[in-house]
Design a protein around this motif. Structure first.
Motif, PDB file in Angstrom:
ATOM      1  N   LEU A 151       1.525  -8.831 -77.098  1.00  0.00           N
ATOM      2  CA  LEU A 151       0.848  -8.384 -75.886  1.00  0.00           C
ATOM      3  C   LEU A 151       1.127  -6.921 -75.626  1.00  0.00           C
ATOM      4  O   LEU A 151       2.275  -6.477 -75.673  1.00  0.00           O
ATOM      5  CB  LEU A 151       1.317  -9.220 -74.684  1.00  0.00           C
TER       6      LEU A 151
ATOM      7  N   LEU B  27      -4.339  -8.214 -76.660  1.00  0.00           N
ATOM      8  CA  LEU B  27      -3.580  -9.308 -77.256  1.00  0.00           C
ATOM      9  C   LEU B  27      -3.935  -9.382 -78.736  1.00  0.00           C
ATOM     10  O   LEU B  27      -5.110  -9.342 -79.100  1.00  0.00           O
ATOM     11  CB  LEU B  27      -3.893 -10.641 -76.582  1.00  0.00           C
TER      12      LEU B  27
ATOM     13  N   CYS C 130       6.412  -8.566 -76.598  1.00  0.00           N
ATOM     14  CA  CYS C 130       5.941  -7.595 -75.611  1.00  0.00           C
ATOM     15  C   CYS C 130       7.013  -6.530 -75.428  1.00  0.00           C
ATOM     16  O   CYS C 130       8.134  -6.837 -75.006  1.00  0.00           O
ATOM     17  CB  CYS C 130       5.632  -8.295 -74.288  1.00  0.00           C
TER      18      CYS C 130
END
Length: 327
Positions: A157, A142, A177
């Motif tokens: 992420l 992260l 992400c």
């Protein structure tokens, strides 16, 4: 730290960093560091500032006599203190007030990005500056910038994580992400981005989130599941699998679940590859729960219940042979 304690400990820390303390002073500083988590964090901050200043040659631009006099005047140190020699230690001490004023600059310029990495054998739970709790799965990362929680809360992420986001209506929490963006105000959910296939999956446990890709966006309610393909196509369904975050909870719950699905959940929970040779075994059903059980213990229950045989190919791969639903 109160002003009196700060006036006393900062010169000692500076001398400690210069390795110019006697054994008694060294013990004092190290005892102070371990007195509290706050002291430990303060020491790390002073160390970071001192190292940054050394690297940037900030001390070379300091007028030793001038800054020392200002330091004495500002802190009202007793007159006899002025008689102490102005060696490298006092050069740093005289500058420390200025440096501490620049602490944020030096500290955060060394940490443009904060990287959290999941370690093996650890709980891998992290608390972000806004009090959001994050659990990272093995091998996941992260990343957030130095400005996190100032104007926005934005993270990146890589891998899989479970988020319990602190509610802040003025600062949405944004997660990048793969090729997707998840926007939340305060909720809990599991987000997984496959680095190989570039597929992304989110399962919402509570609250409400906005999930978007280049092909559009969808609003999710508690219990929803959404997947995004590499090209941005979105697929939203309901999630009925209680084991979606078993990697974090270390629990598995099955209620008349087909063994085909059981094996998939076990693979995810223990990061194993399991091959089933007999298709009849896939149609068997299991009602059981496992709380922090070992992989071997889970397989042992399968042996007892279904009469299977297990062959270990390597430490990561097993083959299940046979198995009867009437065992």
């Amino acid at each position: 730290m109160n002003p009196e304690e700060e006036d006393h400990i900062i010169p000692l820390i500076t001398s400690y960093l210069q390795n110019e303390v006697n054994s008694e002073e060294r013990r004092y500083v190290e005892h102070w560091i371990h007195l509290s988590e706050s002291n430990k964090l303060d020491f790390e901050k002073y160390t970071a500032v001192w190292e940054a200043a050394s690297k940037t040659n900030v001390f070379d631009s300091v007028d030793i006599d001038q800054q020392w006099d200002k330091f004495l005047d500002t802190t009202k140190i007793r007159q006899q203190e002025k008689k102490r020699s102005k060696n490298v230690f006092f050069k740093i001490a005289a500058s420390v007030v200025i440096l501490l004023g620049l602490a944020t600059y030096f500290f955060f310029n060394m940490n443009e990005e904060v990287l959290l990495v999941a370690k093996n054998g650890k709980e891998n739970k992290f608390v972000l500056p806004d009090a959001t709790n994050v659990w990272l799965n093995k091998g996941s990362q992260l990343i957030y910038s130095k400005g996190f929680n100032n104007k926005e809360r934005k993270v990146t992420l890589k891998g899989e994580a479970f988020f319990d986001v602190t509610k802040d209506l003025d600062k949405p929490f944004l997660i990048s992400c793969n090729e997707t963006i998840t926007k939340v105000l305060g909720t809990s959910f599991n987000l997984k981005g496959d680095p190989v296939t570039r597929e992304t999956e989110l399962i919402l446990l509570s609250g409400r989130v906005e999930f978007s890709s280049e092909n559009g966006k969808k609003i999710l309610e508690a219990g929803d599941k959404i997947s995004a393909s590499p090209d941005g196509a979105l697929s939203k369904t309901r999630s009925y699998n209680p084991n979606f975050s078993s990697w974090r909870t270390r629990k598995l719950i099955f209620e008349k679940t087909l063994m085909d699905q059981v094996i998939k959940d076990v693979e995810i929970r223990y990061r194993k590859k399991i091959r089933i040779e007999d298709n009849q075994f896939r149609r068997c059903k299991l009602t059981a729960s496992y709380d922090n059980e070992s992989f071997e213990d889970v397989l042992q229950t399968f042996k007892i219940l279904f009469g299977i045989h297990v062959e270990y190919i390597d430490s990561e791969t097993v083959v299940i042979k046979g198995g009867s639903c009437k065992s």
